[in-house]
Design a protein around this motif. Structure first.
Motif, short mmCIF file in Angstrom:
data_model
loop_
_atom_site.label_atom_id
_atom_site.label_comp_id
_atom_site.label_asym_id
_atom_site.label_seq_id
_atom_site.Cartn_x
_atom_site.Cartn_y
_atom_site.Cartn_z
N ILE A 81 26.62 -88.95 3.10
CA ILE A 81 27.16 -88.86 1.74
C ILE A 81 28.53 -89.50 1.71
O ILE A 81 29.13 -89.73 2.75
CB ILE A 81 27.27 -87.39 1.25
N SER A 82 29.03 -89.77 0.52
CA SER A 82 30.37 -90.34 0.40
C SER A 82 31.28 -89.38 -0.34
O SER A 82 30.80 -88.54 -1.12
CB SER A 82 30.31 -91.68 -0.34
N GLU A 83 32.57 -89.52 -0.10
CA GLU A 83 33.55 -88.69 -0.79
C GLU A 83 33.43 -88.87 -2.30
O GLU A 83 33.62 -87.94 -3.06
CB GLU A 83 34.96 -89.04 -0.34
N GLY A 84 33.13 -90.08 -2.71
CA GLY A 84 33.01 -90.39 -4.13
C GLY A 84 31.89 -89.64 -4.83
O GLY A 84 31.84 -89.58 -6.05
N THR A 85 30.99 -89.08 -4.06
CA THR A 85 29.89 -88.29 -4.62
C THR A 85 30.28 -86.82 -4.74
O THR A 85 29.94 -86.17 -5.72
CB THR A 85 28.65 -88.39 -3.69
N ILE A 86 31.00 -86.31 -3.77
CA ILE A 86 31.27 -84.87 -3.69
C ILE A 86 32.37 -84.42 -4.65
O ILE A 86 32.23 -83.40 -5.32
CB ILE A 86 31.62 -84.47 -2.24
N TYR A 87 33.47 -85.16 -4.73
CA TYR A 87 34.60 -84.68 -5.55
C TYR A 87 34.25 -84.57 -7.04
O TYR A 87 34.60 -83.56 -7.67
CB TYR A 87 35.85 -85.51 -5.29
N PRO A 88 33.54 -85.52 -7.63
CA PRO A 88 33.13 -85.33 -9.03
C PRO A 88 32.19 -84.12 -9.20
O PRO A 88 32.29 -83.40 -10.19
CB PRO A 88 32.41 -86.63 -9.39
N LEU A 89 31.33 -83.89 -8.22
CA LEU A 89 30.44 -82.75 -8.27
C LEU A 89 31.24 -81.44 -8.20
O LEU A 89 30.98 -80.50 -8.97
CB LEU A 89 29.42 -82.81 -7.12
#
Length: 107
Positions: free
Chosen positions: A38-46
């Motif tokens: 996974i990428s950080e760009g996926t987790i923080y918005p979630l």
């Protein structure tokens, strides 16, 4: 792993991990990347969405390595959502598995 499969399971995984122990964003990513990419760009918005929807709360804790870290904790509403997603996931995977068992497709 198929991107769409991961995308559909991320909310469940985040709530599941945080239900066991409060996490800060980077620690959550480290735990998840042990098993999936996974990428950080996926987790923080979630995480922001889950806080907005009141499934998670956030708070700051001092860190020995630098600035305070923003931790996430599951709420009562979040635990209810986790139970709902778990039921849905189990029903979904059971359905898919039944099709797989009926077919000639093997790994």
């Amino acid at each position: 792993m198929n991107v769409q499969f991961k995308k559909g399971a991320l909310e469940l995984l985040v709530l599941l991990i945080i239900s066991r122990q409060d996490q800060y964003g980077y620690s959550l990513i480290q735990i998840m990347t042990q098993k999936i990419t996974i990428s950080e760009g996926t987790i923080y918005p979630l995480l922001r969405r889950l806080v907005k929807e009141e499934y998670l709360n956030s708070y700051y804790e001092p860190s020995k390595e630098g600035p305070s870290r923003k931790y996430y904790a599951i709420t009562i509403k979040g635990n209810e959502r986790l139970k709902e997603l778990t039921r849905e996931w189990n029903m979904f995977t059971e359905s898919i598995n039944s099709f797989m068992e009926e077919s000639d497709v093997h790994e």
